[in-house]
Motif scaffolding. Structure first.
Motif, PDB file in Angstrom:
ATOM      1  N   PRO A  99      -2.664 -69.251 -40.591  1.00  0.00           N
ATOM      2  CA  PRO A  99      -3.932 -69.702 -40.019  1.00  0.00           C
ATOM      3  C   PRO A  99      -4.250 -71.143 -40.405  1.00  0.00           C
ATOM      4  O   PRO A  99      -3.874 -71.603 -41.489  1.00  0.00           O
ATOM      5  CB  PRO A  99      -4.939 -68.735 -40.631  1.00  0.00           C
ATOM      6  CG  PRO A  99      -4.312 -68.283 -41.904  1.00  0.00           C
ATOM      7  CD  PRO A  99      -2.845 -68.252 -41.634  1.00  0.00           C
ATOM      8  N   SER A 100      -4.953 -71.825 -39.524  1.00  0.00           N
ATOM      9  CA  SER A 100      -5.379 -73.193 -39.817  1.00  0.00           C
ATOM     10  C   SER A 100      -6.595 -73.152 -40.742  1.00  0.00           C
ATOM     11  O   SER A 100      -7.245 -72.106 -40.899  1.00  0.00           O
ATOM     12  CB  SER A 100      -5.746 -73.920 -38.523  1.00  0.00           C
ATOM     13  OG  SER A 100      -6.939 -73.364 -37.976  1.00  0.00           O
ATOM     14  N   ASP A 101      -6.917 -74.278 -41.338  1.00  0.00           N
ATOM     15  CA  ASP A 101      -8.101 -74.354 -42.190  1.00  0.00           C
ATOM     16  C   ASP A 101      -9.355 -73.997 -41.393  1.00  0.00           C
ATOM     17  O   ASP A 101     -10.242 -73.313 -41.897  1.00  0.00           O
ATOM     18  CB  ASP A 101      -8.242 -75.756 -42.786  1.00  0.00           C
ATOM     19  CG  ASP A 101      -7.181 -76.061 -43.828  1.00  0.00           C
ATOM     20  OD1 ASP A 101      -6.451 -75.133 -44.252  1.00  0.00           O
ATOM     21  OD2 ASP A 101      -7.065 -77.231 -44.234  1.00  0.00           O
ATOM     22  N   ALA A 102      -9.426 -74.450 -40.142  1.00  0.00           N
ATOM     23  CA  ALA A 102     -10.588 -74.157 -39.300  1.00  0.00           C
ATOM     24  C   ALA A 102     -10.701 -72.660 -39.012  1.00  0.00           C
ATOM     25  O   ALA A 102     -11.805 -72.096 -39.008  1.00  0.00           O
ATOM     26  CB  ALA A 102     -10.502 -74.947 -37.991  1.00  0.00           C
ATOM     27  N   GLU A 103      -9.571 -71.992 -38.796  1.00  0.00           N
ATOM     28  CA  GLU A 103      -9.589 -70.540 -38.554  1.00  0.00           C
ATOM     29  C   GLU A 103     -10.044 -69.776 -39.799  1.00  0.00           C
ATOM     30  O   GLU A 103     -10.836 -68.834 -39.706  1.00  0.00           O
ATOM     31  CB  GLU A 103      -8.204 -70.065 -38.102  1.00  0.00           C
ATOM     32  CG  GLU A 103      -7.852 -70.534 -36.708  1.00  0.00           C
ATOM     33  CD  GLU A 103      -6.383 -70.318 -36.347  1.00  0.00           C
ATOM     34  OE1 GLU A 103      -6.140 -69.951 -35.188  1.00  0.00           O
ATOM     35  OE2 GLU A 103      -5.510 -70.529 -37.213  1.00  0.00           O
ATOM     36  N   ILE A 104      -9.552 -70.211 -40.950  1.00  0.00           N
ATOM     37  CA  ILE A 104      -9.946 -69.575 -42.214  1.00  0.00           C
ATOM     38  C   ILE A 104     -11.443 -69.762 -42.441  1.00  0.00           C
ATOM     39  O   ILE A 104     -12.164 -68.815 -42.754  1.00  0.00           O
ATOM     40  CB  ILE A 104      -9.133 -70.144 -43.393  1.00  0.00           C
ATOM     41  CG1 ILE A 104      -7.664 -69.741 -43.274  1.00  0.00           C
ATOM     42  CG2 ILE A 104      -9.720 -69.696 -44.732  1.00  0.00           C
ATOM     43  CD1 ILE A 104      -6.744 -70.469 -44.232  1.00  0.00           C
ATOM     44  N   GLU A 105     -11.904 -70.977 -42.268  1.00  0.00           N
ATOM     45  CA  GLU A 105     -13.323 -71.274 -42.465  1.00  0.00           C
ATOM     46  C   GLU A 105     -14.189 -70.452 -41.506  1.00  0.00           C
ATOM     47  O   GLU A 105     -15.218 -69.897 -41.905  1.00  0.00           O
ATOM     48  CB  GLU A 105     -13.584 -72.769 -42.269  1.00  0.00           C
ATOM     49  CG  GLU A 105     -15.006 -73.165 -42.578  1.00  0.00           C
ATOM     50  CD  GLU A 105     -15.224 -74.664 -42.564  1.00  0.00           C
ATOM     51  OE1 GLU A 105     -16.342 -75.073 -42.222  1.00  0.00           O
ATOM     52  OE2 GLU A 105     -14.293 -75.423 -42.894  1.00  0.00           O
ATOM     53  N   ILE A 136     -14.777 -74.985 -48.625  1.00  0.00           N
ATOM     54  CA  ILE A 136     -13.617 -74.097 -48.658  1.00  0.00           C
ATOM     55  C   ILE A 136     -12.377 -74.986 -48.745  1.00  0.00           C
ATOM     56  O   ILE A 136     -12.158 -75.821 -47.870  1.00  0.00           O
ATOM     57  CB  ILE A 136     -13.532 -73.212 -47.403  1.00  0.00           C
ATOM     58  CG1 ILE A 136     -14.784 -72.339 -47.293  1.00  0.00           C
ATOM     59  CG2 ILE A 136     -12.264 -72.352 -47.432  1.00  0.00           C
ATOM     60  CD1 ILE A 136     -14.909 -71.608 -45.975  1.00  0.00           C
ATOM     61  N   SER A 137     -11.614 -74.822 -49.810  1.00  0.00           N
ATOM     62  CA  SER A 137     -10.372 -75.581 -49.971  1.00  0.00           C
ATOM     63  C   SER A 137      -9.203 -74.612 -49.883  1.00  0.00           C
ATOM     64  O   SER A 137      -9.156 -73.618 -50.610  1.00  0.00           O
ATOM     65  CB  SER A 137     -10.331 -76.283 -51.332  1.00  0.00           C
ATOM     66  OG  SER A 137     -11.357 -77.236 -51.428  1.00  0.00           O
ATOM     67  N   ASN A 138      -8.278 -74.921 -49.000  1.00  0.00           N
ATOM     68  CA  ASN A 138      -7.080 -74.109 -48.831  1.00  0.00           C
ATOM     69  C   ASN A 138      -5.963 -74.741 -49.652  1.00  0.00           C
ATOM     70  O   ASN A 138      -5.533 -75.854 -49.365  1.00  0.00           O
ATOM     71  CB  ASN A 138      -6.701 -74.033 -47.351  1.00  0.00           C
ATOM     72  CG  ASN A 138      -5.490 -73.179 -47.095  1.00  0.00           C
ATOM     73  OD1 ASN A 138      -4.884 -72.647 -48.011  1.00  0.00           O
ATOM     74  ND2 ASN A 138      -5.119 -73.056 -45.838  1.00  0.00           N
ATOM     75  N   HIS A 139      -5.507 -74.014 -50.662  1.00  0.00           N
ATOM     76  CA  HIS A 139      -4.418 -74.517 -51.508  1.00  0.00           C
ATOM     77  C   HIS A 139      -3.053 -74.055 -51.014  1.00  0.00           C
ATOM     78  O   HIS A 139      -2.060 -74.242 -51.700  1.00  0.00           O
ATOM     79  CB  HIS A 139      -4.652 -74.084 -52.961  1.00  0.00           C
ATOM     80  CG  HIS A 139      -5.869 -74.689 -53.569  1.00  0.00           C
ATOM     81  ND1 HIS A 139      -5.903 -75.973 -54.039  1.00  0.00           N
ATOM     82  CD2 HIS A 139      -7.121 -74.187 -53.740  1.00  0.00           C
ATOM     83  CE1 HIS A 139      -7.119 -76.238 -54.496  1.00  0.00           C
ATOM     84  NE2 HIS A 139      -7.870 -75.178 -54.326  1.00  0.00           N
ATOM     85  N   GLY A 140      -3.037 -73.437 -49.834  1.00  0.00           N
ATOM     86  CA  GLY A 140      -1.769 -73.051 -49.229  1.00  0.00           C
ATOM     87  C   GLY A 140      -1.731 -71.593 -48.806  1.00  0.00           C
ATOM     88  O   GLY A 140      -2.317 -70.733 -49.455  1.00  0.00           O
ATOM     89  N   CYS A 141      -1.039 -71.356 -47.704  1.00  0.00           N
ATOM     90  CA  CYS A 141      -0.825 -69.997 -47.202  1.00  0.00           C
ATOM     91  C   CYS A 141       0.680 -69.736 -47.161  1.00  0.00           C
ATOM     92  O   CYS A 141       1.428 -70.552 -46.630  1.00  0.00           O
ATOM     93  CB  CYS A 141      -1.400 -69.843 -45.792  1.00  0.00           C
ATOM     94  SG  CYS A 141      -3.198 -69.905 -45.718  1.00  0.00           S
TER      95      CYS A 141
END
Length: 109
Positions: free
Chosen positions: A21-27, A58-63
């Motif tokens: 998922p993209s950061d926007a999708e996660i958010e 919201i910070s994404n450190h990786g998927c």
């Protein structure tokens, strides 16, 4: 020709074709869940309204691909939120996400 192929390969890599998922999708998923919880809190009256949570960051450190579920991803997220009862809170956790056949991401619980 070699430069064109390299550019196409780089573009495919950067857009993450078929990846997590993209950061926007996660958010969007997290904010939708918080909105549901806030609705419930607001229905509890004045004290409940103090428990309404606002997402600050919201910070994404990786998927990474999920270890046991095909097509799912484990995302390492750092979520900062605040509300009147608990104040500011930053939490780092792994959240599992998968995609429906229709292409929509959802939380794996």
């Amino acid at each position: 020709m070699k430069k064109i192929l390299s550019a196409l390969a780089l573009t495919a890599f950067l857009t993450g074709c078929g990846g997590g998922p993209s950061d926007a999708e996660i958010e969007g998923l997290i904010k939708a869940e918080i909105a549901k919880a806030n609705e419930l809190m607001a229905s509890l009256g004045p004290l409940g309204k103090k428990g309404i949570t606002e997402i600050v960051n919201i910070s994404n450190h990786g998927c990474d691909s999920h270890k046991t579920m095909d097509g799912a991803y484990a995302c390492d997220l750092e979520i900062t939120s605040k509300n009147m009862l608990l104040g500011d809170n930053t939490e780092r956790k792994i959240i599992d996400l998968a995609k429906t056949n229709g292409g929509k991401w959802y939380f794996v619980r």
